[in-house]
Design an enzyme around this catalytic site. Sequence first.
Site, short mmCIF file in Angstrom:
data_model
loop_
_atom_site.label_atom_id
_atom_site.label_comp_id
_atom_site.label_asym_id
_atom_site.label_seq_id
_atom_site.Cartn_x
_atom_site.Cartn_y
_atom_site.Cartn_z
CB ALA A 26 67.68 39.87 65.98
NE ARG A 38 67.06 40.62 59.25
CZ ARG A 38 67.24 39.81 60.33
NH1 ARG A 38 67.04 40.45 61.73
NH2 ARG A 38 67.85 38.47 60.18
CG ASP A 105 75.10 36.73 68.33
OD1 ASP A 105 75.08 35.53 68.88
OD2 ASP A 105 73.94 37.38 68.49
CG HIS A 120 71.26 34.25 57.90
ND1 HIS A 120 70.42 35.23 58.58
CD2 HIS A 120 70.97 33.63 56.99
CE1 HIS A 120 69.18 34.60 58.08
NE2 HIS A 120 69.41 34.17 56.96
CB THR A 187 62.75 35.03 64.55
OG1 THR A 187 62.63 35.26 63.28
CG2 THR A 187 62.09 33.82 64.89
CB SER A 188 59.04 38.68 63.16
OG SER A 188 60.30 39.29 62.01
CG ASN A 211 58.89 35.67 68.69
OD1 ASN A 211 60.00 35.68 69.35
ND2 ASN A 211 58.30 35.73 67.67
#
Length: 236
Positions: A26, A38, A105, A120, A187-188, A211
């Site tokens: 995201a 989320r 997206d 996803h 992304t985590s 990140n």
Amino acid sequence: MIDNDLLKDLKQDINKAHHIAFLTGAGVSTHSGIPDYRSKNGIYQGVSQSPEQLLSDETLYHQPEAFYQFVMKNMYFPKAQPNSIHQKIAQLCNEKGDLITQNVDGLDKKAGNKHVIEFHGDLYDIYCTTCGQKFSYDEYAKHMRHEKDNGIIRPGIVLYGEPIDQKRLYASVAAVQSSDVIIISGTSFVVYPFAQLLAYRQQNAKVWILNNTPLAQQPDEVKAIIADARDVFSQL
Ligand SMILES: [Zn+2]
């Protein structure tokens, strides 16, 4: 401040790479104005519900209006445009890589990336759950049910409670296995099974994290540039 030595190493790894796997989430699309769903809750009939509850197959079939309201309000941003990160990744993937993204997206495809695995699924792959007929976003934005058979219309994304598409899973594993450089961004890396993909890497693969926050579980040999990823990608 971005460490110049690290940036130099990263550039060198990219230049020397035979095949690069990008893993994104995201954080790449928030720069295009797409919020991380989320972090969003929905309110339906006065009750606050978590995104995990709302984005489940159970809600889709048993509270289709709550599901529809949530995705329309919090997930669809049809006017959003790819940003400089999507574009740089597209350029590198088209040259010698694959992108595995958690994002639904469609912005990587919009950026011209021809090597995208949408782990996803894709919000804009919209169909009737009764007859399978496809719909455009504009049609879905008007109706949550198919007029002909009253079937619930849904996006082709993996909902909580649903398995990852096997073809996408295998393609993702193959992309990681064939890469000598792996770059993770936005992304985590806590969402299962996405986070497990790294386990399939080659023993000597070089792994980079670009990140603004470190990973929850960071393997030892990983190199990280903790900064705004736009600043890093713009220098590659
Ligand atoms: Zn139908």
